[in-house]
Design a protein around this motif. Sequence first.
Motif, PDB file in Angstrom:
ATOM      1  N   VAL A  71       0.841  -1.202   0.000  1.00  0.00           N
ATOM      2  CA  VAL A  71       0.000   0.000   0.000  1.00  0.00           C
ATOM      3  C   VAL A  71       0.873   1.248   0.000  1.00  0.00           C
ATOM      4  N   MET A  72       1.893   1.259   0.841  1.00  0.00           N
ATOM      5  CA  MET A  72       2.804   2.391   0.938  1.00  0.00           C
ATOM      6  C   MET A  72       3.453   2.669  -0.422  1.00  0.00           C
ATOM      7  N   GLY A  73       4.001   1.643  -1.051  1.00  0.00           N
ATOM      8  CA  GLY A  73       4.667   1.824  -2.337  1.00  0.00           C
ATOM      9  C   GLY A  73       3.718   2.263  -3.432  1.00  0.00           C
ATOM     10  N   PHE A  74       2.529   1.695  -3.441  1.00  0.00           N
ATOM     11  CA  PHE A  74       1.559   2.031  -4.473  1.00  0.00           C
ATOM     12  C   PHE A  74       1.053   3.463  -4.335  1.00  0.00           C
ATOM     13  N   LEU A  75       0.858   3.911  -3.122  1.00  0.00           N
ATOM     14  CA  LEU A  75       0.258   5.232  -2.902  1.00  0.00           C
ATOM     15  C   LEU A  75       1.270   6.365  -2.734  1.00  0.00           C
ATOM     16  N   HIS A  76       2.553   6.069  -2.712  1.00  0.00           N
ATOM     17  CA  HIS A  76       3.540   7.095  -2.358  1.00  0.00           C
ATOM     18  C   HIS A  76       3.512   8.318  -3.270  1.00  0.00           C
ATOM     19  N   ASP A  77       3.113   8.165  -4.507  1.00  0.00           N
ATOM     20  CA  ASP A  77       3.083   9.293  -5.445  1.00  0.00           C
ATOM     21  C   ASP A  77       1.673   9.746  -5.802  1.00  0.00           C
ATOM     22  N   SER A  96       0.229  13.632  -1.092  1.00  0.00           N
ATOM     23  CA  SER A  96      -0.065  12.198  -0.972  1.00  0.00           C
ATOM     24  C   SER A  96      -0.482  11.874   0.453  1.00  0.00           C
ATOM     25  N   TYR A  97       0.262  12.396   1.403  1.00  0.00           N
ATOM     26  CA  TYR A  97      -0.036  12.183   2.821  1.00  0.00           C
ATOM     27  C   TYR A  97      -1.434  12.695   3.160  1.00  0.00           C
ATOM     28  N   ASN A 143       3.964   8.264   7.533  1.00  0.00           N
ATOM     29  CA  ASN A 143       5.181   9.075   7.661  1.00  0.00           C
ATOM     30  C   ASN A 143       6.198   8.733   6.575  1.00  0.00           C
ATOM     31  N   ALA A 144       6.310   7.460   6.219  1.00  0.00           N
ATOM     32  CA  ALA A 144       7.229   7.071   5.150  1.00  0.00           C
ATOM     33  C   ALA A 144       6.795   7.702   3.823  1.00  0.00           C
ATOM     34  N   ILE A 145       5.494   7.715   3.553  1.00  0.00           N
ATOM     35  CA  ILE A 145       4.992   8.344   2.329  1.00  0.00           C
ATOM     36  C   ILE A 145       5.267   9.844   2.360  1.00  0.00           C
ATOM     37  N   LYS A 146       4.969  10.470   3.478  1.00  0.00           N
ATOM     38  CA  LYS A 146       5.156  11.919   3.599  1.00  0.00           C
ATOM     39  C   LYS A 146       6.624  12.307   3.468  1.00  0.00           C
ATOM     40  N   ASN A 147       7.514  11.492   3.988  1.00  0.00           N
ATOM     41  CA  ASN A 147       8.936  11.837   4.019  1.00  0.00           C
ATOM     42  C   ASN A 147       9.751  11.259   2.870  1.00  0.00           C
ATOM     43  N   HIS A 148       9.125  10.499   1.958  1.00  0.00           N
ATOM     44  CA  HIS A 148       9.957   9.849   0.936  1.00  0.00           C
ATOM     45  C   HIS A 148      10.691  10.891   0.112  1.00  0.00           C
ATOM     46  N   GLY A 149      11.953  10.574  -0.110  1.00  0.00           N
ATOM     47  CA  GLY A 149      12.827  11.485  -0.833  1.00  0.00           C
ATOM     48  C   GLY A 149      13.480  12.525   0.053  1.00  0.00           C
ATOM     49  N   ARG A 150      13.130  12.534   1.333  1.00  0.00           N
ATOM     50  CA  ARG A 150      13.670  13.538   2.251  1.00  0.00           C
ATOM     51  C   ARG A 150      13.987  12.915   3.613  1.00  0.00           C
ATOM     52  N   CYS A 151      14.581  11.765   3.604  1.00  0.00           N
ATOM     53  CA  CYS A 151      14.817  11.048   4.856  1.00  0.00           C
ATOM     54  C   CYS A 151      16.058  11.525   5.580  1.00  0.00           C
ATOM     55  N   ASN A 152      15.970  11.513   6.871  1.00  0.00           N
ATOM     56  CA  ASN A 152      17.082  11.838   7.746  1.00  0.00           C
ATOM     57  C   ASN A 152      17.719  10.518   8.173  1.00  0.00           C
ATOM     58  N   ASN A 153      19.028  10.384   7.976  1.00  0.00           N
ATOM     59  CA  ASN A 153      19.725   9.146   8.342  1.00  0.00           C
ATOM     60  C   ASN A 153      19.444   8.723   9.772  1.00  0.00           C
ATOM     61  N   GLU A 154      19.393   9.682  10.671  1.00  0.00           N
ATOM     62  CA  GLU A 154      19.238   9.379  12.096  1.00  0.00           C
ATOM     63  C   GLU A 154      17.856   8.799  12.417  1.00  0.00           C
ATOM     64  N   PHE A 161      10.327   1.331   7.260  1.00  0.00           N
ATOM     65  CA  PHE A 161       9.404   1.666   6.182  1.00  0.00           C
ATOM     66  C   PHE A 161       9.939   2.816   5.323  1.00  0.00           C
ATOM     67  N   ASP A 162      10.613   3.784   5.949  1.00  0.00           N
ATOM     68  CA  ASP A 162      11.279   4.852   5.182  1.00  0.00           C
ATOM     69  C   ASP A 162      12.297   4.223   4.230  1.00  0.00           C
ATOM     70  N   TYR A 163      13.102   3.318   4.770  1.00  0.00           N
ATOM     71  CA  TYR A 163      14.134   2.658   3.978  1.00  0.00           C
ATOM     72  C   TYR A 163      13.510   1.901   2.804  1.00  0.00           C
ATOM     73  N   ILE A 164      12.499   1.097   3.082  1.00  0.00           N
ATOM     74  CA  ILE A 164      11.883   0.270   2.048  1.00  0.00           C
ATOM     75  C   ILE A 164      11.326   1.141   0.919  1.00  0.00           C
ATOM     76  N   LEU A 165      10.575   2.186   1.269  1.00  0.00           N
ATOM     77  CA  LEU A 165       9.970   3.033   0.240  1.00  0.00           C
ATOM     78  C   LEU A 165      11.021   3.813  -0.540  1.00  0.00           C
ATOM     79  N   ASN A 166      11.992   4.380   0.153  1.00  0.00           N
ATOM     80  CA  ASN A 166      13.026   5.145  -0.536  1.00  0.00           C
ATOM     81  C   ASN A 166      13.872   4.254  -1.438  1.00  0.00           C
ATOM     82  N   TYR A 167      14.191   3.055  -0.975  1.00  0.00           N
ATOM     83  CA  TYR A 167      14.933   2.100  -1.796  1.00  0.00           C
ATOM     84  C   TYR A 167      14.131   1.774  -3.060  1.00  0.00           C
ATOM     85  N   ALA A 168      12.871   1.422  -2.870  1.00  0.00           N
ATOM     86  CA  ALA A 168      12.038   1.047  -4.017  1.00  0.00           C
ATOM     87  C   ALA A 168      11.872   2.211  -4.983  1.00  0.00           C
TER      88      ALA A 168
END
Length: 173
Positions: free
Chosen positions: A36-42, A59-60, A75-86, A91-98
């Motif tokens: 769902v996260m990957g499909f709806l992220h955009d 999207s959020y 939060n992963a959808i809202k933050n994709h492309g703008r993640c903070n390493n810390e 879920f942030d990792y999975i969506l950004n990777y994909a």
Amino acid sequence: MISDNKLKHSIAVARTCVEKGKELNLSEAELDACFVMGFLHDIGYEKINCDITKHPQKSYEMICNAQEYRTDILNAIKNHGRCNNEKMTKFDYILNYADLTVDHKGEHVSIDKRVKSIGKWHGEMSEHYIHAKEQADSIYVYEKKNKIEDNDFHTQEYMKAVKHSKTQNSITI
């Protein structure tokens, strides 16, 4: 409006999120949430016509208005492309990777190729390109920190390009 290519991209990102989630041994419910996260992220592109940098927030908002989803997925959808390493979650990792291993046509590509195409399309000084490079760096840091092997070598290929560009005193990859 969401184009055919954007739809192909979203489906491929959703499937990639599930595959990456399986590698991380997520539960079946978490894998469903990853799809769902990957499909709806955009999905924000449906309402945003000119300022593409606002699509993650849109999207959020659209998803929040439609139904309650897990906070971490939202939060992963809202933050994709703008993640903070810390603060990057699984879920942030999975969506950004994909998102960085599926191009705008829904084809699987290396992170290096995707970042380069974003720079070519939007310009190397664009906010979109700068965020893509930061996103790629965050993916690498997360994988290293969590001892995740990138079996497809997407991240490793990107980091080789970054190291090479640094030795050439260049900021582009």
